[in-house]
Design a protein around this motif. Structure first.
Motif, PDB file in Angstrom:
ATOM      1  N   ILE A  29      66.810   7.185  53.014  1.00  7.35           N
ATOM      2  CA  ILE A  29      66.739   5.774  53.423  1.00  7.35           C
ATOM      3  C   ILE A  29      68.080   5.308  53.981  1.00  7.35           C
ATOM      4  N   LYS A  30      69.173   5.749  53.392  1.00  3.07           N
ATOM      5  CA  LYS A  30      70.496   5.402  53.923  1.00  3.07           C
ATOM      6  C   LYS A  30      70.627   5.886  55.364  1.00  3.07           C
ATOM      7  N   GLU A  31      70.231   7.129  55.617  1.00  2.60           N
ATOM      8  CA  GLU A  31      70.357   7.674  56.974  1.00  2.60           C
ATOM      9  C   GLU A  31      69.425   6.965  57.950  1.00  2.60           C
ATOM     10  N   TYR A  32      68.268   6.526  57.481  1.00  8.88           N
ATOM     11  CA  TYR A  32      67.372   5.744  58.337  1.00  8.88           C
ATOM     12  C   TYR A  32      68.023   4.399  58.686  1.00  8.88           C
ATOM     13  N   ILE A  33      68.556   3.710  57.680  1.00  7.88           N
ATOM     14  CA  ILE A  33      69.205   2.413  57.904  1.00  7.88           C
ATOM     15  C   ILE A  33      70.401   2.561  58.844  1.00  7.88           C
ATOM     16  N   ASP A  34      71.150   3.645  58.685  1.00  4.85           N
ATOM     17  CA  ASP A  34      72.344   3.849  59.511  1.00  4.85           C
ATOM     18  C   ASP A  34      72.038   3.913  61.001  1.00  4.85           C
ATOM     19  N   GLN A  35      70.802   4.240  61.374  1.00  2.68           N
ATOM     20  CA  GLN A  35      70.483   4.290  62.799  1.00  2.68           C
ATOM     21  C   GLN A  35      69.839   2.999  63.311  1.00  2.68           C
ATOM     22  N   LEU A  36      69.658   1.996  62.425  1.00  2.54           N
ATOM     23  CA  LEU A  36      69.122   0.696  62.862  1.00  2.54           C
ATOM     24  C   LEU A  36      70.233  -0.084  63.556  1.00  2.54           C
ATOM     25  N   ILE A  45      61.731  -5.438  51.177  1.00  2.00           N
ATOM     26  CA  ILE A  45      61.686  -4.281  50.287  1.00  2.00           C
ATOM     27  C   ILE A  45      60.817  -4.689  49.097  1.00  2.00           C
ATOM     28  N   PRO A  46      59.543  -4.247  49.102  1.00  2.00           N
ATOM     29  CA  PRO A  46      58.639  -4.621  48.008  1.00  2.00           C
ATOM     30  C   PRO A  46      58.752  -3.661  46.831  1.00  2.00           C
ATOM     31  N   GLY A  47      58.479  -4.168  45.621  1.00  2.00           N
ATOM     32  CA  GLY A  47      58.601  -3.319  44.440  1.00  2.00           C
ATOM     33  C   GLY A  47      59.989  -2.713  44.399  1.00  2.00           C
ATOM     34  N   ALA A  48      60.972  -3.550  44.687  1.00  2.00           N
ATOM     35  CA  ALA A  48      62.328  -3.092  45.004  1.00  2.00           C
ATOM     36  C   ALA A  48      63.125  -2.576  43.814  1.00  2.00           C
ATOM     37  N   GLY A  49      62.722  -2.935  42.606  1.00  2.00           N
ATOM     38  CA  GLY A  49      63.523  -2.518  41.457  1.00  2.00           C
ATOM     39  C   GLY A  49      64.938  -3.048  41.607  1.00  2.00           C
ATOM     40  N   ASN A  50      65.919  -2.215  41.330  1.00  2.00           N
ATOM     41  CA  ASN A  50      67.315  -2.642  41.408  1.00  2.00           C
ATOM     42  C   ASN A  50      67.820  -2.793  42.840  1.00  2.00           C
ATOM     43  N   ALA A  51      67.000  -2.450  43.802  1.00  2.00           N
ATOM     44  CA  ALA A  51      67.217  -2.793  45.213  1.00  2.00           C
ATOM     45  C   ALA A  51      68.550  -2.327  45.787  1.00  2.00           C
ATOM     46  N   TYR A  52      68.875  -1.071  45.556  1.00  2.00           N
ATOM     47  CA  TYR A  52      70.106  -0.523  46.150  1.00  2.00           C
ATOM     48  C   TYR A  52      70.004  -0.512  47.671  1.00  2.00           C
ATOM     49  N   GLU A  53      68.768  -0.428  48.192  1.00  2.00           N
ATOM     50  CA  GLU A  53      68.559  -0.454  49.643  1.00  2.00           C
ATOM     51  C   GLU A  53      68.946  -1.831  50.198  1.00  2.00           C
ATOM     52  N   ALA A  54      68.544  -2.892  49.477  1.00  2.00           N
ATOM     53  CA  ALA A  54      68.891  -4.253  49.904  1.00  2.00           C
ATOM     54  C   ALA A  54      70.402  -4.457  49.856  1.00  2.00           C
TER      55      ALA A  54
END
Length: 194
Positions: A29-36, A45-54
């Motif tokens: 997911i980090k590598e996907y975000i890096d190309q945005l 981000i649904p069902g995000a839990g601790n949401a490190y992606e956010a």
């Protein structure tokens, strides 16, 4: 919101029974975000839990990031880590009751955490939440479907039966960059709303 589901997930966080939580954003997911490139994207981000992606998105200039979870403790954890994260972008809600439209939805193990009989509803809800040609991208588990879970597994063939009627399948392949404990057990995907 199902009080039973909310209590179940909240207790998992409060008792640290969060074996799925790796403590940081996952590599695929980090590598996907890096190309945005478009920092103006409205992202859910649904069902995000601790949401490190956010957290990663927000710290990299994406300010229109929305996080949803049925449990309150992980949303409070994100608030503690990033006090400047907009409170109105934290949605303590059942995913199936979310409203709004998003350009991109990031999927990080949420699909495989919901009951299997809700998978078709999940796909329809995702389509509803996306703008025209909006995208959903992220990770799905790639191990035999089990009745005991969460997580509940699944396969590429099964996922295609759910998503193909509603989405253009751009990518659905075994991750080459999973973290070691998940190697061979994750599929990276990127689908576009039809």
């Amino acid at each position: 919101m199902s009080k039973k589901a909310e209590a179940y997930w909240a207790s998992r966080y409060l008792t640290n029974k969060t074996g799925w939580d790796i403590g940081h954003i996952s590599t695929p997911i980090k590598e996907y975000i890096d190309q945005l490139e478009d920092k103006e994207l409205k992202i859910l981000i649904p069902g995000a839990g601790n949401a490190y992606e956010a957290e990663y998105l927000f710290n990299n200039g994406f300010k229109n990031v929305h996080v949803a979870d049925i449990a309150k403790p992980p949303l409070l954890n994100l608030q503690k880590r990033i006090p400047s994260f907009p409170e109105q972008h934290l949605h303590h809600k059942d995913f199936f009751r979310l409203k709004g439209q998003f350009d991109l939805i990031i999927e990080q193990t949420f699909f495989c955490a919901i009951p299997v009989n809700k998978r078709q509803d999940y796909v329809k809800k995702m389509q509803q939440l996306l703008v025209e040609k909006g995208k959903i991208a992220g990770l799905l588990f790639n191990f035999p479907l089990t009745e005991k879970g969460p997580p509940f597994g699944g396969s590429k063939a099964e996922y295609l039966t759910y998503f193909s009627p509603y989405f253009e399948i751009d990518t659905l392949e075994t991750c080459y960059n999973s973290i070691p404990p998940r190697k061979g057990n994750e599929l990276f995907f990127s689908f576009r709303k039809k």
